[in-house]
Scaffold this motif. Structure first.
Motif, PDB file in Angstrom:
ATOM      1  N   PHE A   1       0.500  -1.023   0.024  1.00  0.00           N
ATOM      2  CA  PHE A   1      -0.054   0.109   0.163  1.00  0.00           C
ATOM      3  C   PHE A   1       0.869   1.388  -0.023  1.00  0.00           C
ATOM      4  O   PHE A   1       1.828   1.315   0.876  1.00  0.00           O
ATOM      5  N   SER A   2       0.578   2.272  -0.899  1.00  0.00           N
ATOM      6  CA  SER A   2       1.248   3.644  -0.810  1.00  0.00           C
ATOM      7  C   SER A   2       0.092   4.322   0.108  1.00  0.00           C
ATOM      8  O   SER A   2      -1.047   4.340   0.013  1.00  0.00           O
ATOM      9  N   GLN A   3       0.722   5.294   1.072  1.00  0.00           N
ATOM     10  CA  GLN A   3       0.023   6.047   1.778  1.00  0.00           C
ATOM     11  C   GLN A   3       0.003   7.378   1.486  1.00  0.00           C
ATOM     12  O   GLN A   3       1.146   7.937   1.066  1.00  0.00           O
ATOM     13  N   GLY A   4      -1.034   8.015   1.504  1.00  0.00           N
ATOM     14  CA  GLY A   4      -1.287   9.615   1.235  1.00  0.00           C
ATOM     15  C   GLY A   4      -0.846  10.312   2.463  1.00  0.00           C
ATOM     16  O   GLY A   4      -0.523   9.815   3.568  1.00  0.00           O
ATOM     17  N   HIS A   5      -0.837  11.708   2.344  1.00  0.00           N
ATOM     18  CA  HIS A   5      -0.574  12.551   3.711  1.00  0.00           C
ATOM     19  C   HIS A   5      -1.380  12.585   4.453  1.00  0.00           C
ATOM     20  O   HIS A   5      -2.838  12.583   4.168  1.00  0.00           O
ATOM     21  N   PRO A   6      -1.278  12.490   5.991  1.00  0.00           N
ATOM     22  CA  PRO A   6      -2.559  12.289   6.726  1.00  0.00           C
ATOM     23  C   PRO A   6      -3.235  13.797   6.820  1.00  0.00           C
ATOM     24  O   PRO A   6      -2.443  14.831   6.630  1.00  0.00           O
ATOM     25  N   VAL A   7      -4.377  13.640   7.108  1.00  0.00           N
ATOM     26  CA  VAL A   7      -5.274  14.767   7.326  1.00  0.00           C
ATOM     27  C   VAL A   7      -5.938  14.761   8.611  1.00  0.00           C
ATOM     28  O   VAL A   7      -6.501  13.925   8.944  1.00  0.00           O
ATOM     29  N   VAL A   8      -5.829  16.053   9.085  1.00  0.00           N
ATOM     30  CA  VAL A   8      -6.378  16.178  10.513  1.00  0.00           C
ATOM     31  C   VAL A   8      -7.920  16.313  10.397  1.00  0.00           C
ATOM     32  O   VAL A   8      -8.276  17.485   9.834  1.00  0.00           O
ATOM     33  N   LEU A   9      -8.881  15.762  10.678  1.00  0.00           N
ATOM     34  CA  LEU A   9     -10.272  15.863  10.521  1.00  0.00           C
ATOM     35  C   LEU A   9     -10.894  16.750  11.561  1.00  0.00           C
ATOM     36  O   LEU A   9     -11.921  17.355  11.127  1.00  0.00           O
ATOM     37  N   GLY A  10     -10.329  16.855  12.660  1.00  0.00           N
ATOM     38  CA  GLY A  10     -10.785  17.689  13.748  1.00  0.00           C
ATOM     39  C   GLY A  10     -10.166  17.547  15.093  1.00  0.00           C
ATOM     40  O   GLY A  10      -9.679  16.452  15.104  1.00  0.00           O
ATOM     41  N   GLN A  11     -10.168  18.257  16.055  1.00  0.00           N
ATOM     42  CA  GLN A  11      -9.711  18.163  17.356  1.00  0.00           C
ATOM     43  C   GLN A  11     -10.661  18.902  18.208  1.00  0.00           C
ATOM     44  O   GLN A  11     -11.547  19.553  18.202  1.00  0.00           O
ATOM     45  N   HIS A  12     -10.902  17.937  19.351  1.00  0.00           N
ATOM     46  CA  HIS A  12     -11.736  18.355  20.379  1.00  0.00           C
ATOM     47  C   HIS A  12     -13.306  18.380  20.025  1.00  0.00           C
ATOM     48  O   HIS A  12     -13.962  19.269  20.319  1.00  0.00           O
ATOM     49  N   ALA A  13     -13.609  17.413  19.291  1.00  0.00           N
ATOM     50  CA  ALA A  13     -14.837  17.318  18.593  1.00  0.00           C
ATOM     51  C   ALA A  13     -15.710  16.003  19.019  1.00  0.00           C
ATOM     52  O   ALA A  13     -14.863  15.010  19.253  1.00  0.00           O
TER      53      ALA A  13
END
Length: 339
Positions: free
Chosen positions: A271-283
């Protein structure tokens, strides 16, 4: 004389794989148990020479079985067969009387070599014919048999990730039984049962693709976990928004990378992995899912809920495979079962 053997594992696939590598003339003496309580019932009613024992199971897990056998002073040799390969897991089971420890997926040569150390006869060659039936399903169906296969593959990958985390942080990682479901995006929150409703969370998502399979890995960490994670990583400063983000990314990199590597390795893929994306914090979890519902529709969702012993740390890792990936995944699994 045919040895009496119990193979105890909650995965039907794992039980059959183990039976397949045992000597041909042993087959008549094999008993199967889907959890520890079943194994103990068999041991009460029959004279058993050898018990192959998984660790992570419902009802009674492997540790509880070993504890019960110690208390009963049972005369049965136990070989632990587990995807939990943490050093402490090995040490614990050996201290509890196990004769040996074998990591999943099982190595046929290792099993045959190990049988030389137990007081049973195994001179004939192992059974060569597979006892596992081919999985024949439509591309959009995930029945109990296929779910069991994906669960066992995840169990092995999960153990490898837990071992890495345990060695890095010098802790004992509590490994769950993975949940596998084909779900609609509207039902995605149901796969997060281990996250309490009142908890606020932070989440990272990372895409992966390779060989006709694609999806996203979603790691959700309860906010109450950050304090202990910082302590484990020897950070003693103030827990700012940025520091928590860095800790979240560190945990995500460890768990997502190692689990995907473990799954891909068993399926003979990369598997090739993409860049991590932060979906949200403290939700709230529901808010994270709602805000990102466009990312997922119908998905094969595999949930892993990690915990760390003696620490208030709880995180959920979901592997969300796209609907289009199911056909390739099923072909890969069928090939795996034929080996």
């Amino acid at each position: 004389m045919t040895p009496a053997v119990v193979i105890c594992d909650d995965s039907n696939l794992a039980r059959k794989q183990m039976a397949r590598v045992l000597p041909d003339h042993w087959q008549a003496g094999i008993h199967f148990a889907a959890h520890g309580a079943e194994a103990l019932e068999i041991l009460k009613s029959k004279a058993i020479d050898l018990l192959f024992l998984d660790l992570n199971m419902p009802v009674l897990d492997g540790y509880q079985v070993l504890a019960a056998l110690q208390e009963q002073a049972a005369n049965v040799k136990v070989i632990v067969v587990s995807g939990d390969v943490q050093p402490e897991a090995y040490e614990r089971v050996m201290q509890m009387g196990a004769a040996d420890f074998i990591k999943k997926p099982v190595d046929a040569d290792k099993i045959r070599s190990l049988l030389d150390t137990v007081a049973v006869d195994h001179k004939t060659s192992p059974k060569q014919e597979s006892v596992i039936q081919r999985v024949a399903l439509s591309d959009l169906e995930v029945n109990a048999e296929l779910r069991d296969v994906f669960q066992e593959i995840t169990n092995v990958a999960m153990g490898q990730a837990g071992d890495l985390l345990a060695r890095l942080l010098n802790v004992f990682v509590k490994l769950p039984i993975p949940n596998v479901n084909l779900i609609e995006v509207s039902e995605l929150h149901m796969a997060l049962a281990s996250v309490e409703d009142e908890s606020t969370t932070s989440a990272v998502c990372q895409g992966f693709i390779g060989g006709g399979v694609s999806g996203e890995a979603l790691l959700i960490l309860t906010d109450s976990s950050f304090k202990d994670i910082a302590r484990l990583m020897n950070y003693h400063g103030k827990l700012t928004h940025q520091v928590e983000l860095e800790l979240l990314m560190d945990i995500a990199n460890i768990l997502i990378g190692s689990v995907l590597k473990g799954v891909a390795g068993q399926l003979d893929m990369t598997f090739s992995q993409g860049h991590p994306v932060v979906l949200g914090q403290h939700a709230a979890v529901s808010e994270l899912i709602k805000a990102n519902s466009g990312r997922w529709r119908k998905t094969l969702a595999i949930e892993i809920s990690y915990g760390i012993e003696n620490y208030n740390i709880s995180c959920d890792l979901l592997l969300l495979f796209t609907e289009d990936s199911l056909k390739t995944l099923k072909h890969k699994v069928e090939f795996l079962l034929e080996e």
